[in-house]
Design a protein around this motif. Sequence first.
Motif, short mmCIF file in Angstrom:
data_model
loop_
_atom_site.label_atom_id
_atom_site.label_comp_id
_atom_site.label_asym_id
_atom_site.label_seq_id
_atom_site.Cartn_x
_atom_site.Cartn_y
_atom_site.Cartn_z
N THR A 140 -37.24 58.32 5.59
CA THR A 140 -36.65 57.40 4.90
C THR A 140 -37.08 57.64 3.33
N ARG A 141 -38.14 58.16 3.01
CA ARG A 141 -38.65 58.48 1.47
C ARG A 141 -37.61 59.33 1.08
N ARG A 142 -36.98 60.30 1.64
CA ARG A 142 -35.90 61.12 0.67
C ARG A 142 -35.14 60.73 -0.04
N LEU A 143 -34.73 59.24 0.44
CA LEU A 143 -33.68 58.54 -0.40
C LEU A 143 -34.03 58.51 -1.61
N MET A 144 -35.16 58.13 -2.13
CA MET A 144 -35.38 58.11 -3.57
C MET A 144 -35.34 59.21 -4.32
N TYR A 145 -36.03 60.47 -3.77
CA TYR A 145 -35.83 61.60 -4.42
C TYR A 145 -34.03 61.94 -4.63
N GLN A 149 -32.58 62.22 -8.47
CA GLN A 149 -31.89 63.47 -8.82
C GLN A 149 -33.22 64.69 -8.82
N GLN A 150 -34.17 64.22 -7.90
CA GLN A 150 -35.44 64.90 -7.69
C GLN A 150 -35.59 65.56 -6.51
N GLY A 151 -34.41 66.03 -5.86
CA GLY A 151 -34.30 66.23 -4.53
C GLY A 151 -34.77 67.82 -4.35
N TYR A 152 -35.19 68.28 -5.30
CA TYR A 152 -35.75 69.68 -5.33
C TYR A 152 -37.25 69.48 -5.06
N ARG A 153 -37.73 68.50 -4.99
CA ARG A 153 -39.14 68.32 -4.74
C ARG A 153 -39.05 68.22 -3.29
N CYS A 154 -38.24 67.62 -2.48
CA CYS A 154 -38.20 67.64 -1.01
C CYS A 154 -37.74 69.22 -0.88
N THR A 155 -36.97 69.86 -1.42
CA THR A 155 -36.42 70.98 -1.21
C THR A 155 -37.76 71.93 -0.81
N GLN A 156 -38.75 71.85 -1.88
CA GLN A 156 -39.86 72.83 -2.15
C GLN A 156 -40.82 72.80 -0.70
N ILE A 157 -40.89 71.48 -0.22
CA ILE A 157 -41.67 71.25 0.87
C ILE A 157 -40.68 71.66 1.94
N ASP A 158 -39.36 71.31 2.32
CA ASP A 158 -38.76 71.89 3.37
C ASP A 158 -38.44 73.48 3.60
N PHE A 159 -38.42 73.95 2.34
CA PHE A 159 -38.22 75.53 2.17
C PHE A 159 -39.37 76.13 2.92
N CYS A 160 -40.68 75.73 2.56
CA CYS A 160 -41.69 76.33 3.27
C CYS A 160 -41.90 76.08 4.69
N CYS A 161 -41.81 74.83 5.07
CA CYS A 161 -41.69 74.59 6.55
C CYS A 161 -40.45 75.17 7.43
N ASN A 162 -39.43 75.26 6.53
CA ASN A 162 -38.43 76.05 7.57
C ASN A 162 -38.47 77.51 7.71
N VAL A 163 -39.10 78.01 6.54
CA VAL A 163 -39.53 79.44 6.69
C VAL A 163 -40.44 79.66 7.81
N LEU A 164 -41.44 78.87 7.69
CA LEU A 164 -42.51 79.04 8.85
C LEU A 164 -41.78 78.57 10.27
N THR A 165 -40.88 77.75 10.36
CA THR A 165 -40.14 77.67 11.53
C THR A 165 -39.66 78.82 12.07
N SER A 166 -38.68 79.41 11.08
CA SER A 166 -37.79 80.48 11.49
C SER A 166 -38.75 81.52 11.86
N LEU A 167 -40.00 81.98 11.06
CA LEU A 167 -40.85 83.21 11.58
C LEU A 167 -41.52 82.66 12.88
#
Length: 510
Positions: A140-145, A149-167
């Motif tokens: 739920t906290r993602r809605l505020m980002y 217009q600060q969705g890029y902050r979530c994107t930074q975290i998601d990116f790292c975790c998604n890369v680790l998931t794929s690997l």
Amino acid sequence: MRTKRTLLNMAYALGSSLLLLLLGLVTRRLLVDNFGTQVTTASQVVSQLFNFFSIAEFGVGSVISYRLYEQIAAKNEEKISKYMSMYKWAYRAVGSVIALLALCGAAALPWIMPDVPLATGYTVYGLNVISTLCSYFLVTRRLMYTCTQQGYRCTQIDFCCNVLTSLAKIAVSMWSPNYVLYFSVSIFFNVCANLLIAWRFKKDFPYVKDVRITLADFKDLGIFHDLRYYLVHRLSNTIYGSSDTIVTSRMGGSVQTTFLGNYSTISTSATDLGNKVMDSFAAAIGNIVYDKSAAANDHDKQVFWGLDLFSYLFASFVAAAYFCLFQPFMGAWMGERWLLPLSFVLVFCLNEYVGWNHRMLGSYRAVLGHFEQDQWFMVSSAAVNLILSFILFPLFDITGALIATVVAHCIMWAGRVVVVFRRYMAGGLAHYLAAQALHLVTLAACMGSSYALCARMPGGWLGLVPRVLVVLIVPNAINLAVYGWGRDAAYLRSYAQKLAAKLKRKGKAE
């Protein structure tokens, strides 16, 4: 600040999505090769089933977000905290309902996936239950980002975790092909991403507090009124997005579902990439609408027409790219035996065009609310999609189900046009319809010319290089010749020049 955040959102989103797209292609190939069509089909179908279960969300996120835009523009911290608390408790309730739906839905698995072993289907299903419920209780906290217009902050975290998931998935597929472990790593890293965002949220929005919420609060703010109408939208969108896979699984079996899933993997990754670009504008559109009045002034109308042209340019390029590159890429990636007929690709391109061409209009429609005004368009869209899918699949296989999706998508588009031109762009409907007619003619020229040239190219990975060059040059050249000197294109050029000037000044300052 609005422009800067739009650029940041776009930059982070594009950079992360490109790498994740490549990793997604690798994991898909390994999934099909190492686990077979039955496990692959179970994964696809169960994922779409949970899209249906998400109807229980009732669109609460969309309804609260468009109200949240108003309070962010007014800087009303008390109301912001209240809406965020409502959002959190609503999602907890939704998670509980989805758990019950998942329990009931388990009985349908043998009917939907008749050629998948029960043990495989139910194991994948159970893992998806865990993954989905974790998301609803932590996301739920993602809605505020998003709304600031600060969705890029979530994107930074998601990116790292998604890369680790794929690997991790690649490692499991290659060295320990256990599908339970394969799907479990997604759950682990998804939970990690949401916990990190929760930690970051406290630092970025210290003024957002948990406040006491009652049912009376939801009633007083009219949330139930909006949700009642938005449920129709939610149901229709879910049927539109999920029916092809479920119909194919039921009527075509696991092999045809895997065929469809291979194409969907590419399109989903590419769509995610495009969404990152378009979503970067969504919050800005919400702020434009609610910073002023509901009706557009002259400048806001020019912004609308400029963004609408941008949607068309993006849509025509995407459609031409798919038409010219989909089959050669699929043959090189998965092998010639996994190709679907060209008729499927053509219908698929039309569906992609419809979606991207009215994407910006859809963003305006989303922030305007008043979901009752196009609810019957959404009902018609859902009904047509399901009925036509079962009628056309025996005649045209997967292509028939996709034809039904295109027709349903057009009905949905028509409803969004009605709302936007009734509540925001009054008097502009005739201009919009004339523009769409011209767009169709130009689209045919873009796709036909590009395909005629690409058909002369060799196959294989090397043949993709000249095809990509053709797709980059021909559609854009045709669109430039037709639209490049109009008022809307002039606005886009001036906007791009302002962005470039801001980036240049920023570079000098640093």
